[in-house]
Design a protein around this motif. Structure first.
Motif, PDB file in Angstrom:
ATOM      1  N   TRP A 191       0.812  -1.213   0.000  1.00  0.00           N
ATOM      2  CA  TRP A 191       0.000   0.000   0.000  1.00  0.00           C
ATOM      3  C   TRP A 191       0.846   1.263   0.000  1.00  0.00           C
ATOM      4  O   TRP A 191       0.376   2.325  -0.441  1.00  0.00           O
ATOM      5  CB  TRP A 191      -0.955  -0.013   1.198  1.00  0.00           C
ATOM      6  CG  TRP A 191      -1.997  -1.072   1.015  1.00  0.00           C
ATOM      7  CD1 TRP A 191      -2.114  -2.245   1.697  1.00  0.00           C
ATOM      8  CD2 TRP A 191      -3.028  -1.082   0.032  1.00  0.00           C
ATOM      9  NE1 TRP A 191      -3.152  -2.983   1.219  1.00  0.00           N
ATOM     10  CE2 TRP A 191      -3.739  -2.292   0.192  1.00  0.00           C
ATOM     11  CE3 TRP A 191      -3.425  -0.196  -0.959  1.00  0.00           C
ATOM     12  CZ2 TRP A 191      -4.824  -2.627  -0.613  1.00  0.00           C
ATOM     13  CZ3 TRP A 191      -4.501  -0.525  -1.758  1.00  0.00           C
ATOM     14  CH2 TRP A 191      -5.192  -1.724  -1.576  1.00  0.00           C
ATOM     15  N   LEU A 192       2.072   1.163   0.460  1.00  0.00           N
ATOM     16  CA  LEU A 192       2.952   2.332   0.478  1.00  0.00           C
ATOM     17  C   LEU A 192       3.825   2.431  -0.770  1.00  0.00           C
ATOM     18  O   LEU A 192       4.560   3.406  -0.943  1.00  0.00           O
ATOM     19  CB  LEU A 192       3.855   2.287   1.716  1.00  0.00           C
ATOM     20  CG  LEU A 192       3.140   2.430   3.068  1.00  0.00           C
ATOM     21  CD1 LEU A 192       4.130   2.210   4.202  1.00  0.00           C
ATOM     22  CD2 LEU A 192       2.471   3.790   3.198  1.00  0.00           C
ATOM     23  N   GLY A 193       3.749   1.424  -1.641  1.00  0.00           N
ATOM     24  CA  GLY A 193       4.561   1.442  -2.853  1.00  0.00           C
ATOM     25  C   GLY A 193       6.039   1.240  -2.581  1.00  0.00           C
ATOM     26  O   GLY A 193       6.896   1.854  -3.236  1.00  0.00           O
ATOM     27  N   ILE A 194       6.367   0.362  -1.646  1.00  0.00           N
ATOM     28  CA  ILE A 194       7.749   0.101  -1.244  1.00  0.00           C
ATOM     29  C   ILE A 194       8.183  -1.257  -1.772  1.00  0.00           C
ATOM     30  O   ILE A 194       7.446  -2.249  -1.667  1.00  0.00           O
ATOM     31  CB  ILE A 194       7.880   0.147   0.293  1.00  0.00           C
ATOM     32  CG1 ILE A 194       7.612   1.573   0.784  1.00  0.00           C
ATOM     33  CG2 ILE A 194       9.253  -0.317   0.746  1.00  0.00           C
ATOM     34  CD1 ILE A 194       7.505   1.682   2.272  1.00  0.00           C
ATOM     35  N   ASN A 195       9.374  -1.309  -2.333  1.00  0.00           N
ATOM     36  CA  ASN A 195       9.904  -2.548  -2.897  1.00  0.00           C
ATOM     37  C   ASN A 195      10.607  -3.371  -1.823  1.00  0.00           C
ATOM     38  O   ASN A 195      11.430  -2.850  -1.064  1.00  0.00           O
ATOM     39  CB  ASN A 195      10.894  -2.241  -4.023  1.00  0.00           C
ATOM     40  CG  ASN A 195      10.225  -1.592  -5.218  1.00  0.00           C
ATOM     41  OD1 ASN A 195       9.109  -1.947  -5.578  1.00  0.00           O
ATOM     42  ND2 ASN A 195      10.899  -0.627  -5.825  1.00  0.00           N
ATOM     43  N   ASN A 196      10.291  -4.667  -1.787  1.00  0.00           N
ATOM     44  CA  ASN A 196      10.987  -5.589  -0.894  1.00  0.00           C
ATOM     45  C   ASN A 196      12.270  -6.069  -1.555  1.00  0.00           C
ATOM     46  O   ASN A 196      12.245  -6.541  -2.698  1.00  0.00           O
ATOM     47  CB  ASN A 196      10.093  -6.786  -0.564  1.00  0.00           C
ATOM     48  CG  ASN A 196       8.883  -6.400   0.257  1.00  0.00           C
ATOM     49  OD1 ASN A 196       9.009  -5.778   1.303  1.00  0.00           O
ATOM     50  ND2 ASN A 196       7.701  -6.754  -0.213  1.00  0.00           N
ATOM     51  N   ILE A 197      13.378  -5.959  -0.856  1.00  0.00           N
ATOM     52  CA  ILE A 197      14.664  -6.426  -1.371  1.00  0.00           C
ATOM     53  C   ILE A 197      14.710  -7.952  -1.278  1.00  0.00           C
ATOM     54  O   ILE A 197      14.454  -8.527  -0.213  1.00  0.00           O
ATOM     55  CB  ILE A 197      15.826  -5.800  -0.579  1.00  0.00           C
ATOM     56  CG1 ILE A 197      15.801  -4.275  -0.740  1.00  0.00           C
ATOM     57  CG2 ILE A 197      17.170  -6.376  -1.017  1.00  0.00           C
ATOM     58  CD1 ILE A 197      16.754  -3.552   0.194  1.00  0.00           C
TER      59      ILE A 197
END
Length: 502
Positions: A482-488
């Motif tokens: 929902w925050l538009g954050i990419n998981n490494i």
């Protein structure tokens, strides 16, 4: 070693004394979630649709804790584009934070399109929920096809969503609903709130401890108040010497306290600083504190600030050493998404034991006392890193201990914009204290220690990490969506601990 039954660190060593003199904790945010059923009476079994939706409302209320959520519901499943638009406008009045769409049956496409348009204009998390239905005979609801139809339209209109296909009786139902609800809660509870950077800026040379403040506000809704130490120090004068002495006596005489080499003046100044920070944060409703714990606290005030930060954390206020904004953000997120049960603490990655598949995490001595391993206790110490330079000139107060065992999640939203994050789960296992300070050895749950190290070093990731209690990765992944954050992605290490930049 036997653990005394009357010794507990559940609430911190002296947090009860803090609560007597600092401002009370602000009320929990109440997230507002709306549930709407959608269906079509003309071609489907309307009575079963009504019954299923009534059950959906009942079961959803059971899952959402009343102390964190308020549920709004449509009276019955909505059938037309006009009716859904009217209802959505009604939901704007209470300011709903999230939407759950219960797929009661197949629907008309214009209703779905109306929902999509409204969601593009009102950016809130949305969950499409459906489940199986009675088989044999006529197709009574056609729920799955209806959900497919809805989400095809959402996708065509660029609407971000999550979906669930489980009935309330399914084993994973409650956990999955709560996973979505926690993301709704976190996004809403941190929006337009502030953190306090006490000391004003990051410590010298720690470049990966900064975040772009506009990105932080734009993505998370979090603002930064930068405060000089004199403001906090002056605030601390409100606390009486009697309160300071009572806290010091309890801290040093507690059965788990095994050693003290800090002089009284430094302990008392540290306690006063911690009371000032905690009270100021409560009064200004800060989500957490970034503490510039050197060099000013060394050079000007004659103390090491880590122990002060530890005591503040015991009253539920995250404190990130060395003014690390990415670390503080991670602590705030963990704190909110766990409903304050994660007890997040900042650490360095300091040891790899590839043979036993363990990673050693350490920091100077600023972890909350709620994390003390009760079998080994704690020591009140001067700063061990300052002792590397000169034992006689070293100062305190630090709280050194092994962390208690248990399930943990390690994560860090990365410099410079918190647009990516590495997250993994593990377990703190019994160990010796490899380095004086606050120490824990973690065995990864799914990956090897070599995999973790290779990922960190190949990608040149931030040097601070946050340990939070419990397995939080699924909840964090949902929020990141929902925050538009990419998981490494965690990489696979080779036979030897050697690698190169990506």
């Amino acid at each position: 070693m036997e653990i005394l039954e009357d010794i507990s660190t559940e609430n911190g060593i002296v947090s009860h004394l803090f609560e007597k003199v600092i401002a009370p904790k602000p009320s929990n945010y109440i997230a507002k979630i709306a549930l709407v059923g959608i269906g079509l009476e003309e071609h489907f079994d309307w009575q079963s649709i009504l019954n299923n939706y009534a059950n959906a409302k009942t079961e959803l209320r059971k899952v959402l804790p009343e102390e964190r959520f308020k549920l709004f519901t449509s009276k019955e499943p909505i059938q037309s584009k006009e009716a859904i638009y009217t209802w959505l406008k009604e939901m704007q009045a209470p300011g709903i934070d999230g939407l759950i769409i219960y797929q009661a049956s197949f629907i008309s496409g214009d209703l779905a399109a109306t929902l999509a348009r409204w969601l593009n204009q009102n950016k809130i998390p949305v969950l499409s929920w459906s489940h199986d239905e009675v088989t044999g005979g006529r197709l009574s609801n056609n729920r799955l096809c209806g959900q497919n139809f809805l989400l095809n339209i959402f996708n065509s209109c660029g609407v971000k969503y999550s979906w669930l296909f489980e009935s309330p009786e399914d084993e994973e139902f409650a956990g999955n609903i709560l996973k979505f609800a926690k993301s709704v809660y976190v996004k809403a509870s941190i929006n337009q709130k502030s953190v306090g950077m006490m000391g004003g800026f990051r410590v010298p040379g720690f470049y990966d401890c900064e975040l772009n403040e506009l990105s932080l506000l734009n993505r998370f809704g979090i603002k930064v108040d930068r405060l000089d130490f004199d403001t906090i120090w002056q605030h601390g004068k409100k606390f009486s010497s009697n309160s300071i002495q009572e806290i010091k006596t309890e801290l040093l005489s507690h059965p788990l306290c095994k050693f003290n080499n800090v002089n009284d003046e430094q302990i008392e100044k540290s306690i006063r600083l911690s009371l000032a920070m905690a009270d100021y944060a409560r009064l200004h409703d800060y989500l957490g504190i970034g503490l510039k714990n050197w060099p000013e606290l060394f050079d000007t005030y004659g103390i090491a600030g880590d122990g002060a930060g530890a005591l503040v954390q015991d009253v539920g206020i995250p404190v990130a050493d060395e003014s690390d904004m990415g670390a503080l953000l991670t602590m705030v997120i963990m704190n909110q998404i766990s409903f304050e049960k994660a007890i997040p603490t900042l650490v360095d990655l300091s040891l790899i034991n590839k043979t036993d598949n363990r990673i050693g995490f350490w920091h100077c001595g600023g972890a909350p006392t709620k994390l003390i391993h009760p079998e080994t206790g704690y020591e009140v110490r001067n700063h061990s890193i300052l002792e590397n330079f000169d034992v006689d000139s070293s100062m305190g107060m630090l709280l050194e201990f092994l962390h208690k065992q248990g399930k943990v999640t390690i994560a860090k939203y990365q410099y410079p914009e918190a647009a990516k994050v590495l997250t993994w789960e593990g377990n703190i296992l019994p160990s010796e204290m490899a380095f004086r300070g606050s120490y824990a050895e973690v065995k990864p749950r799914k990956n090897s220690s070599g995999d973790i190290l290779s990922t960190v070093l190949n990608n040149g990731l931030d040097h601070h990490w946050i340990i939070g209690r419990g397995y939080l990765q699924k909840d964090l992944n949902e929020l990141n969506h929902w925050l538009g954050i990419n998981n490494i992605t965690i990489e696979t290490s080779k036979d030897h601990l050697y690698g190169h930049s990506n």
